[in-house]
Design a protein around this motif. Sequence first.
Motif, short mmCIF file in Angstrom:
data_model
loop_
_atom_site.label_atom_id
_atom_site.label_comp_id
_atom_site.label_asym_id
_atom_site.label_seq_id
_atom_site.Cartn_x
_atom_site.Cartn_y
_atom_site.Cartn_z
N VAL A 1 29.82 -28.46 -30.28
CA VAL A 1 28.57 -29.06 -30.88
C VAL A 1 28.61 -30.30 -29.76
CG1 VAL A 1 26.79 -30.12 -32.14
CG2 VAL A 1 27.32 -27.64 -33.17
N LEU A 2 26.79 -30.48 -28.74
CA LEU A 2 27.49 -31.67 -28.17
C LEU A 2 26.82 -32.75 -29.05
CD1 LEU A 2 26.01 -30.08 -25.31
CD2 LEU A 2 27.73 -31.57 -25.00
N PHE A 3 26.78 -34.29 -29.46
CA PHE A 3 26.70 -34.92 -30.04
C PHE A 3 26.55 -36.54 -29.08
CE2 PHE A 3 27.99 -38.08 -34.11
CZ PHE A 3 27.63 -38.12 -34.52
N GLY A 4 25.46 -36.74 -29.63
CA GLY A 4 25.14 -38.25 -29.25
C GLY A 4 23.38 -39.20 -29.54
N ALA A 5 23.15 -39.76 -28.40
CA ALA A 5 21.79 -40.20 -28.58
C ALA A 5 21.25 -40.58 -27.35
CB ALA A 5 22.35 -41.86 -29.22
N ALA A 6 20.32 -40.69 -27.34
CA ALA A 6 19.60 -41.59 -26.36
C ALA A 6 19.51 -42.72 -25.81
CB ALA A 6 17.81 -41.17 -26.27
N TYR A 7 20.04 -42.56 -24.32
CA TYR A 7 20.59 -44.20 -23.90
C TYR A 7 19.44 -44.53 -23.23
CZ TYR A 7 24.13 -47.79 -22.77
OH TYR A 7 24.33 -48.65 -22.69
N TYR A 8 19.50 -45.99 -23.40
CA TYR A 8 18.30 -46.62 -22.20
C TYR A 8 19.56 -48.01 -21.98
CZ TYR A 8 15.37 -43.25 -24.54
OH TYR A 8 14.97 -42.32 -24.99
N GLY B 1 14.35 -29.30 -29.81
CA GLY B 1 13.14 -29.81 -30.23
C GLY B 1 13.49 -30.99 -30.90
N ASN B 2 12.45 -31.77 -31.38
CA ASN B 2 12.40 -33.39 -31.87
C ASN B 2 12.36 -33.13 -33.51
OD1 ASN B 2 12.94 -33.55 -29.15
ND2 ASN B 2 11.60 -35.02 -29.30
N PRO B 3 13.00 -33.01 -34.82
CA PRO B 3 12.92 -33.14 -36.20
C PRO B 3 13.45 -34.47 -36.55
CG PRO B 3 15.55 -31.90 -35.81
CD PRO B 3 14.47 -32.33 -34.51
N TYR B 4 12.14 -34.39 -37.06
CA TYR B 4 11.93 -35.49 -37.94
C TYR B 4 11.43 -35.65 -39.46
CZ TYR B 4 12.55 -38.55 -33.60
OH TYR B 4 13.40 -39.11 -32.25
N ALA C 1 17.09 -17.74 -30.60
CA ALA C 1 18.59 -18.27 -29.88
C ALA C 1 18.68 -19.79 -30.78
CB ALA C 1 18.80 -18.03 -28.47
N PRO C 2 20.17 -19.80 -30.54
CA PRO C 2 20.17 -21.25 -30.87
C PRO C 2 19.74 -22.37 -30.23
CG PRO C 2 22.24 -20.05 -30.93
CD PRO C 2 21.67 -19.50 -30.58
N PHE C 3 19.55 -23.66 -30.70
CA PHE C 3 18.26 -24.59 -29.54
C PHE C 3 19.82 -26.03 -29.94
CE2 PHE C 3 17.57 -24.34 -34.76
CZ PHE C 3 17.95 -24.94 -34.32
N LEU C 4 18.51 -26.99 -28.64
CA LEU C 4 19.56 -27.45 -29.09
C LEU C 4 18.20 -29.28 -29.69
CD1 LEU C 4 20.53 -28.39 -25.62
CD2 LEU C 4 21.43 -27.76 -27.04
N VAL C 5 19.11 -30.00 -30.38
CA VAL C 5 17.85 -30.96 -31.70
C VAL C 5 18.53 -32.02 -30.33
CG1 VAL C 5 18.27 -32.80 -32.89
CG2 VAL C 5 18.59 -30.53 -34.13
N THR C 6 16.55 -32.19 -29.94
CA THR C 6 16.90 -33.82 -28.39
C THR C 6 17.43 -34.82 -29.03
OG1 THR C 6 14.85 -32.47 -27.47
CG2 THR C 6 16.84 -32.90 -26.26
N GLU C 7 16.02 -34.96 -30.04
CA GLU C 7 15.87 -35.96 -31.17
C GLU C 7 15.54 -35.73 -32.30
OE1 GLU C 7 11.93 -38.30 -29.98
OE2 GLU C 7 12.57 -38.37 -27.73
N VAL D 1 22.85 -27.67 -37.43
CA VAL D 1 23.93 -27.11 -37.19
C VAL D 1 24.24 -25.61 -38.19
CG1 VAL D 1 26.23 -26.61 -36.93
CG2 VAL D 1 25.11 -29.28 -36.11
N ALA D 2 24.16 -25.50 -39.15
CA ALA D 2 23.83 -24.48 -39.69
C ALA D 2 23.00 -23.59 -39.13
CB ALA D 2 23.55 -24.13 -41.34
N ARG D 3 21.49 -23.63 -39.07
CA ARG D 3 20.49 -23.09 -38.83
C ARG D 3 20.85 -22.76 -36.80
NH1 ARG D 3 19.01 -21.97 -43.96
NH2 ARG D 3 17.31 -21.48 -43.64
N GLY D 4 21.52 -22.90 -36.23
CA GLY D 4 21.88 -22.89 -35.03
C GLY D 4 21.63 -24.28 -34.04
N ALA D 5 21.75 -25.14 -34.27
CA ALA D 5 21.88 -26.32 -33.71
C ALA D 5 23.03 -25.81 -32.57
CB ALA D 5 21.56 -27.61 -33.98
N ARG D 6 23.10 -26.85 -31.56
CA ARG D 6 24.46 -26.61 -30.97
C ARG D 6 23.94 -28.19 -30.09
NH1 ARG D 6 26.66 -22.16 -26.89
NH2 ARG D 6 28.01 -23.54 -26.73
N MET D 7 23.03 -29.22 -30.29
CA MET D 7 23.09 -30.09 -29.81
C MET D 7 22.66 -31.32 -30.89
SD MET D 7 22.46 -32.46 -26.52
CE MET D 7 21.09 -31.72 -26.71
#
Length: 707
Positions: free
Chosen positions: A8-15, A274-277, A319-325, A353-359
């Motif tokens: 699982v990729l794990f991190g943050a947007a970095y500016y 996607g960006n789930p808030y 299919a599995p997905f990424l959480v980008t934010e 992650v349980a629902r398919g997030a790879r990041m």
Amino acid sequence: MAALPARVLFGAAYYHEYTPAYDPELRPDEQLKTDLDLMVEANFTVIRVGESVWSTWEPENGRFDLDWLQPVLDGAHERGISVVLGTPTYAVPPWLARQYPEITGERRTGERIGWGARQEVDFTHPAFRFHAERVIRKMAARYADHPALIGWQVDNEPGLHLFHNQGVFQRFVDHLREKYGDVETLNREWGLVYWSHRLSTWADLWTPDGNEQPQYDVAWREFQARQVTEFIGWQADLVREYAKPEHFVTTCISYTRQGVEDDEMTDRLDIASGNPYYDMQDGLLLPDPTPDAHEQKWKTTGVWSMYQTADWMFSSRQAPFLVTETNANSIGFPWDNRPGYDGQWRQAAWAHVARGARMIEYWQWQTLRFGAETYWGGVLPHSGKPGRTYAEVARLGAEFDKAGPLVAGIEPDADIAMVYSMPSKWLMQKYPPLATPEGEPDPAAYHRIFDPFYRGAFDAGRQVRIVHARQLRTGMTAEEAVRRHPVLVAPALYVVDDATLDWLAAYAHAGGHLVLGPRTAYADHEARARLDPAPGRLAGAAGVTYDEFSNLAHGVRVHGVPGGPLQVPANATATHWIEGLTVVDADVLASYDHPHFGRWPAVTTRRHGAGRVTSVGTVPGRDLARELAAWLAPATRGGWQGLPASVTATTGTSPDGRRVHIVHNWSWEPTSVQAPVDLSDALNEHPVPAGTVLDLGPWDVRVLVAE
């Protein structure tokens, strides 16, 4: 072929570019080292960079500054942190707007969007495309070969506005001309004889500003979504000219944006993102105290709604997905500050992650000192010093590191599948069948019908797979669908073509349990009310029909049939809407306690071939929806039973075939559950034999794997 790491990729947007050079107390190079070292300590494996600052990439027309990002990518690579590079096209530089005022987007014909926010431009305009392509090619050529790079994000949260610019409208007319051929065909298909709207030439077509014709509106919304899809696909194709084969290309989707049709758009990408808030603190409490009337918007309230967004992200490509934010801390605005309780970062991340997030990628690393999002909290506070949020995130990073490939790309189980219809949602946003408590049209009507069925499944402990209506016929045969999704619920499927309805009937005939909800099959693909008995083309399979329907000002009690298979609770209610189901050849499962509506059944069911069609003539209240889901899927695939009200159990299959169980306690109160099968704790490797009582602390989560 695009490839993702087996973790699982794990991190943050970095500016890093936001580090103000004018602050004498900060040295950008030292700050960069400090930030990256802190990320390593928190087990970060990825950062997203570059997507917000076109004016930094290109300070003046044709003058590019591409060097500023080099230290960030070099520093990340030295520390083993991967990078997703974003194209900056959603944040247009002022010089471009000044030199090309005609690219400014119009919310209504001739009404330009004011400057000072973002996404203010008509992204279809040739002048914008010329400059966008130029800056994309410059940055892609410069960094595509950098070893830190693993993927690309094109644009950011597209589809914010529906553009009414003249060029957009003229392309809409061209699109209609291509689709319908001549105006007489369009007149007939849209029923333009009504109110004297017959066209004599394509030049007669009016702009959408004052339109009141539903057929026009659905076509306009579909065209707008295609513009967004084309824009994202155009960028993806540009980037792929430079990207390495193993790089993935995606965009980040805010799933409630009005211009987005996520399943169509993600066909142009390698993976959905996607960006789930979501509201934290008591917004993640179970039992859920959120009133039923609450409208879910760009952020969700309630655990069920957060899971629904995750399932929506999975649905885009099945299919599995990424959480980008996602939430790093408080989200939103200066007047809404609700950082999570201890443990809630772990809970939310593991839920996705349980629902398919790879990041899991937080927005953002450090809270900004300036701008519209000054109080949108980052992993680090304004001071830049690690605090409680960093500690919570670092704990989670260690868990992802420990779990390794087991949890990367889980395919979640699905006890119940639900059909999602974007055209029906568009139609109901302007012509809703439901009203607000004040009697005004309720633009949230589609979800007010769809969501109670989803929430009922959630409350019953059943996992849901969302399937777009378009995916039904293109992705699988009816027989295959029966094997994968033995229960298929279709509420509010209002705008639907004949072929899809025939597919649904074939699904039931092949052995599936089809559940029809309110408004389903009432209109055709042009949003015209069908002439055949409702539910259109399905009345025979359902064994019911209706001509009459009614809104409800208040809930109506529902009772079950003595000895019937559906156990209707004493406090079951019908809400919002009733369809006067007339039984032709079906069994009644529930009826209304009402002197007028009591003449009609609330729920019926009928055998159809090897399967069954159940008709629900109302929007079920919480208790009725929960019992209905429990009847439809008597047992969960995961095997968990008798869970406390604050506990959820999500199960799925890891890419290597192992079964993963993730159990949450969404409460301050400690509780315990009993393991249904032999498991082991994926984080501490302790065995958990079947029958073991698992203790769950406040806001706790356990990650387990079947032995």
